[in-house]
Write an enzyme that holds these catalytic residues in place. Sequence first.
Site, PDB file in Angstrom:
ATOM      1  N   LYS A  90       0.837  -1.211   0.000  1.00 20.09           N
ATOM      2  CA  LYS A  90       0.000   0.000   0.000  1.00 20.09           C
ATOM      3  C   LYS A  90       0.869   1.257   0.000  1.00 20.09           C
ATOM      4  O   LYS A  90       0.613   2.212  -0.727  1.00 20.09           O
ATOM      5  CB  LYS A  90      -0.953  -0.016   1.210  1.00 20.09           C
ATOM      6  N   GLN A 103      -4.947  -1.495   9.265  1.00 19.98           N
ATOM      7  CA  GLN A 103      -4.878  -2.848   8.712  1.00 19.98           C
ATOM      8  C   GLN A 103      -5.525  -3.844   9.677  1.00 19.98           C
ATOM      9  O   GLN A 103      -5.237  -3.847  10.881  1.00 19.98           O
ATOM     10  CB  GLN A 103      -3.405  -3.217   8.443  1.00 19.98           C
ATOM     11  N   ASP A 158     -11.203   2.844   3.579  1.00 18.45           N
ATOM     12  CA  ASP A 158     -11.575   1.432   3.580  1.00 18.45           C
ATOM     13  C   ASP A 158     -13.088   1.272   3.451  1.00 18.45           C
ATOM     14  O   ASP A 158     -13.573   0.164   3.218  1.00 18.45           O
ATOM     15  CB  ASP A 158     -11.158   0.817   4.926  1.00 18.45           C
TER      16      ASP A 158
END
Length: 299
Positions: free
Chosen positions: A55, A99, A122
């Site tokens: 990422k 995460q 997200d």
Amino acid sequence: MAQARIIDGRATAERLRADLAVEVARLKSEHGLTPGLAVILVGDDGASQVYVRSKGEQSRAAGMHSVTHILPAGTSQTELLALVRHLNGDPAIHGILVQLPLPAGLDEKAIIQAIDPDKDVDGLHVINAGRLSQGVPCLAPCTPVGCMILLRETLGQDLSGKRAVVIGRSVLVGRPVAQLLLQADCTVTIAHSRTRDLASVCREADILVAAAGRAQMVKADWLKPGVTVIDVGTNPVPFRDPVKAAAGRTRLVGDVDYKAALDVAHAITPVPGGVGPMTVACLLVNTVMAAKRIAGLKA
Ligand code: GUN
């Protein structure tokens, strides 16, 4: 029947990233705006470390500002919340991603809900889930966004009236992809572990999104000839080669019996190389979108 078209997620993701790099350069030169992404990793889970590194690398390659916060496994809820709140207030950061999974002892839901919904790249905040279910502009989860891009690339922009079956009802994939399909005017069925006669439900589908997390569960005779299959599964299974298998090595397979499906489907995503590469590319898409909205630009 001809073999199915193989939907190349790697190539599409590469194109998306190239387009994004152009857009990021334009935002910098025309508006002095550099989209910024902050990724938080708690603990030392090997797979998560790989994802987080990718990422960071991909966002920097697109010209974005990228910071990665790596915190020890023993980080407290209070410390993690303080970091999220700090990033909420940081004007250089437009996207925040924590995460998952978080180490035991941390309250994942509370952490996600502490993220500013306008920076929730997200798409996991309840505000974004609510916006998505009402069909209003929002940040939608990255993997479902990637599934829709692959579907439109394969079938054209107009998916209206198609029968879509989603297997799986997770917050990360099943539910949001069903919402996006509904927004595209598909007739959507969400199937799950308690669905009766899953095979005949699947046989109705013009579009089948498999996100059950069960290796090769969907058999070729569950598919209507001509269906488009999006396989979100990434299931580790032992290698067929007994030497590699004995060494404990695994390979990834999807939720669909891919080889057999090739003879029935119109198009199908491979695993790996289908949906997977789209997830990070769509994270960058979401971050650029968030940056533009926060800056008051049309997104
Ligand atoms: N872990 C595995 N997939 C994801 C994802 O899409 N987002 C986050 N935050 N963590 C993940």
